[in-house]
Structures are given as C-alpha cells and as structure tokens.
Enzyme design. Structure first.
Site, PDB file in Angstrom:
ATOM      1  CE  LYS A  54     -19.675 -12.927  27.452  1.00  0.00           C
ATOM      2  NZ  LYS A  54     -19.661 -13.398  26.040  1.00  0.00           N
ATOM      3  N   GLY A  68      -9.753 -13.109  21.000  1.00  0.00           N
ATOM      4  CA  GLY A  68     -10.638 -12.115  20.399  1.00  0.00           C
ATOM      5  C   GLY A  68      -9.842 -11.099  19.611  1.00  0.00           C
ATOM      6  CD  GLU A  78      -5.524 -16.673  19.056  1.00  0.00           C
ATOM      7  OE1 GLU A  78      -5.391 -15.821  18.142  1.00  0.00           O
ATOM      8  OE2 GLU A  78      -6.438 -17.497  19.085  1.00  0.00           O
ATOM      9  CG  LEU A  79      -5.056 -10.289  21.409  1.00  0.00           C
ATOM     10  CD1 LEU A  79      -4.379  -9.003  21.851  1.00  0.00           C
ATOM     11  CD2 LEU A  79      -6.440 -10.424  22.018  1.00  0.00           C
ATOM     12  CB  CYS A 133      -7.298 -16.033  15.092  1.00  0.00           C
ATOM     13  SG  CYS A 133      -8.766 -15.719  16.093  1.00  0.00           S
ATOM     14  CD  GLU A 189      -8.023 -10.490  11.836  1.00  0.00           C
ATOM     15  OE1 GLU A 189      -7.949 -11.708  12.077  1.00  0.00           O
ATOM     16  OE2 GLU A 189      -8.076  -9.619  12.736  1.00  0.00           O
TER      17      GLU A 189
END
Length: 473
Positions: free
Chosen positions: A169, A222, A244-245, A278, A374
C-alpha cells in the site's frame, strides 16, 4: 497507472481515481485507482492463494527470482528515477540512487535467504530438536511518500525472501514508481498472487488491510499517530506489527567539534529530501561557545544551495511534497517564533511548495520544537547548551527515540554521550540519518516497534517451529 491485483493492472471497481501531482510544477502527473473495499477484499482473497504458491516455491527458486528482480530494477533505474522525481520532487540523481538502492536491497535479502539454516538442538536423552522457520503468511507493506522505493524494498524484500505473500500500500501522493517496481518484480517471476499493490487513501485502504483477519503482519512507516491506529486495528486479530514512526532527532555539537564537519553533517542530515526524512536531525544542540560561528557557517552553506526544478543538474533541493506540507512547516515556524525563537535565515515558502532553508536561533528547551513538534522540512532549530549533561537531558526530553548524533573530536566522550541518548541509532561524528542494508533500523519509545535491515528483519518475517524427533539416536 493502475494497481496490480492477481498480476493484472486493474481500475477501482467504481472507477474512482486519485490525481498524482508533481510538487515542482503543480501539474497532474498521472492518476491511480482509489480502491474500494471490494477491490481490497479481492486482493486479500488472492493473497490466500499466493501465500501457498510462494511458500511452496523452493528457496533456490525464490532466490533466483528475487535476484533477477534486482537486476530488472537496476536496469530500469532511470525510468524509476524519473517517475520518482516527478511525483516526489527530489533531485533526479538522488531518485536514481534510491532505485539502485532498492535493487541492491532485494539482492541482499535474496542472498541472505540462501544461508538461512535449520538448526539442530539436543533434546532429552536420545531426542533431537529441529528448529525451522516458516513464512508468516500475508504481509501488508505500508510505505510513506518520502522514500517510496527504498522503504518498499526494506519491507517487501525480506517478506518475499521468507516466502510470504505481500500486498503493498503506497502513499497516495507517490504511488507511481512503486507500481512500476511491482511490475518489474512480477516480470522477474514473482507470482501475481504473491505480490500485489493496492492504491488509495491510507485512512480507508490502510484501515481495511490492517483490520483484516486474512493478514498475518503489517509493516508500516509513517507518523506515530497512524502507527498507533494501525496497531490497534491489527491487534484485534493478533496480527504482528512492525512500525517505523516519527522522530525529533537531536544532533549534539560539542565545544571541541570540527565545525566544517558539523555543518556538512547538518546539511546532509537536514536538507536531504527537503528535510522530509524520518531520521533527519531535527534539533541542533550546539555548545554556547561555538553556536554563533556554527550558525554563520551554516548561513554561508545555505546561500550556496540551488533550489530549482528537480530535473535540473544543479538542483540541490526540490520542493516539499505539497503546498499543504509547505504551509504546515510555515505554521510551525510561526508558532516557534511566537514562543520566542528568532529566524536568522529563510523562513518562507515560495512557488507554493518550495521552502527556504531556515535557521531558528534562541530556541529554548521548553519550546515545542525542542520536545515533540516534528518539523518535516528544511528547518534547523538551534538550541544552545553549556554542559554535556544539559545536552543529553534536552536530547532525551522527547517522546521520540529514532536516531541521534554527536559531533566531537573526543571519540571517548562521543561514545559516552551516544550511549546515554535514548534512540535506536546513535552516531558519533555524524548525523542520525545513517542507514545501511545491514544495520538494524528502528526506534525506541514512540518511534516504533521492530527493526528493518539485513541483520534481523528476515527472522521477523518468519514463524519459529520446533520439530521434535524422539528417541531418534
């Protein structure tokens, strides 16, 4: 372009589409289907067939196919780079590099799978225990807009190498290069039932996929908010999650730092991809004695940058992903200025989605940007400190813990500080934006669950089974 279900290009069952906008020109580059629930359910049902086909494909054959896929990707690097440049807005040469990196990643995981062995352990008395690993089943790979090909590869390569069926996706704003890479994987021999790509909004498609009892794992990159929502859906069926954020990564620059190195690492760790990374260094903690000189040198480096169309050879930095993204960065800067910071360079967007490299000075530890706000753009907040203890305390005061860095000529001191920082990666004499195929990449605290990388991810994509042979000896 169309999504790929069961190896075939298909439209959404209701004909709906999403426009993909070039952030540099603001023109429509292409359209992709906006998948319906019926489309997603079709893909999930087909994946049940695909997981059996691919699981029963020998490791030798899987390795051969994925190695061929790596060659296909590398041979089409210019095409993939062009698609990526148009949808993402990153400089063309950097997009080509990402395509090459994706191909190398598929080759690396295929090679590692060749050496993945069954282990034999001693049991009781005359027994033997075989420890083998089996595929999870169906793995959903949810990729972000900022590194569509690279993170597709970091997720799908180990999942496929391990024998899982995969549904990708991609982000709805950058799906084109991912669709084309999926075509190249299918052309190499990956069964259409075992690899599919479904396009549409993350809020709709991602939720349906993560909530389905027909999946076994979700690997997502995300925001922390989206990661928590995804995990809440997946846990209802005990599906595994690898997340993984977000991050608000610190770069500590000590009094003895090589300032040329500090500036070059800041440029690499903050300006790359227009700051949309990120694990970018998003807070610069600089010793008070050298802060003014550091800022002066950084301003000089900013003046030498060329912001232009990303297809131009001299382009150093392109636009942000969208006008909305640039407006969000502008709002965050205004918020920080209201809290007492001073803008010394940049601070403005132009041509809708471009943003000037920006320095915010006099940022204090109690401001939002010094904690959990952030900024996903080319902004350098400078936080001055006087002692190493103070620097570490500021570095660790955030909910995030993705990456960190420290610049110093004293490696012993650098190592000491790196060990004290609460992050999944800590770099001495470099920014936190450090990642190779081998390194286990993942965050602590609210920055994620699980790891990506050659060292560990293959095992995470498999189940462990003990087969006991009683009284065989």
């Amino acid at each position: 372009m169309k999504m790929l279900i069961n190896g075939k290009p298909v439209k959404a069952s209701d004909g709906s589409e999403i426009e993909v906008i070039n952030p540099a020109t603001h023109e429509v580059t292409d359209t992709v289907p906006n998948a319906t629930q019926a489309d997603i359910e079709d893909a999930l049902e087909i994946a049940q067939i695909g997981k059996k086909i691919w699981r029963n494909t020998s490791v030798e054959e899987r390795v051969r196919i994925l190695t061929k896929a790596a060659r296909n990707i590398e041979e089409h690097k210019d095409e993939l780079g062009s698609l990526l440049c148009r949808e993402l807005g990153r400089p063309y040469n950097q997009c080509v590099d990402e395509a090459l990196s994706a191909g190398a990643n598929f080759r690396a995981f295929a090679e590692k799978m060749k050496h993945h062995m069954t282990e034999i352990l001693p049991g009781k008395e005359s027994d033997l225990v075989m420890v083998q690993r089996e595929p999870l089943g169906v793995v959903i790979c949810v990729t972000p807009f900022n590194f569509p090909l690279g993170l597709y590869a970091f997720k799908a390569a180990p999942a496929l190498a391990a024998g899982n069926a995969v549904i990708v996706k991609p982000a709805s704003v950058t799906p084109l290069a991912s669709i084309r890479m999926t075509e190249l994987l299918l052309e190499a021999g990956v069964p259409g039932e075992a690899l599919q790509i479904v396009t549409g909004s993350g809020e709709n498609v991602g939720k349906i996929l993560a909530s389905s009892p027909l999946i076994n794992a979700v690997s997502l990159t995300g925001s922390t908010k989206v990661g928590i929502e995804t995990a809440s859906h997946a846990i209802r069926n005990l599906s595994r999650v690898f997340l993984e954020l977000g991050g608000n990564d610190p770069l500590i620059i000590l009094k003895d730092a090589d300032l040329d190195l500090a500036v070059s690492e800041t440029m690499m760790g903050r300006m790359y991809n227009a700051g949309q990374v990120c694990c970018a260094s998003k807070r610069m903690l600089v010793h008070s004695k050298i802060a003014d000189e550091y800022i002066e040198r950084l301003c000089t480096a900013f003046r030498q940058m060329t912001l232009t169309n990303p297809f131009e050879e001299n382009c150093d930095m392109g636009p942000l992903i969208s006008e909305n993204a640039a407006c969000r960065v502008e709002e965050q800067i205004k918020h920080t200025l209201k809290q007492g910071a001073v803008c010394l360079s940049g601070g403005h967007r132009f041509q809708k989605s471009y943003f000037e490299p920006t320095i915010l000075d006099r940022v204090t530890a109690n401001m939002d940007v010094a904690k959990d706000m952030e900024i996903f753009g080319p902004v350098v907040p400078v936080i001055r400190f006087d002692t190493e203890e103070e620097a570490v305390a500021i570095a660790n005061q955030t909910q995030y813990g993705l990456s960190a860095g420290v610049i110093t000529k004293d490696y012993q001191k650098g190592l000491k500080l790196a060990m004290q920082m609460e992050s999944g990666t800590a770099v001495v004499n470099g920014c936190g934006d450090y990642r190779t195929f081998q390194t286990p990449f993942g965050g602590h605290k609210q920055s994620g669950i699980g790891t990506e990388g050659l060292l560990m991810t293959l095992d995470e994509m498999m189940l462990t089974k003990c087969v006991v042979l009683k009284q065989i000896l």
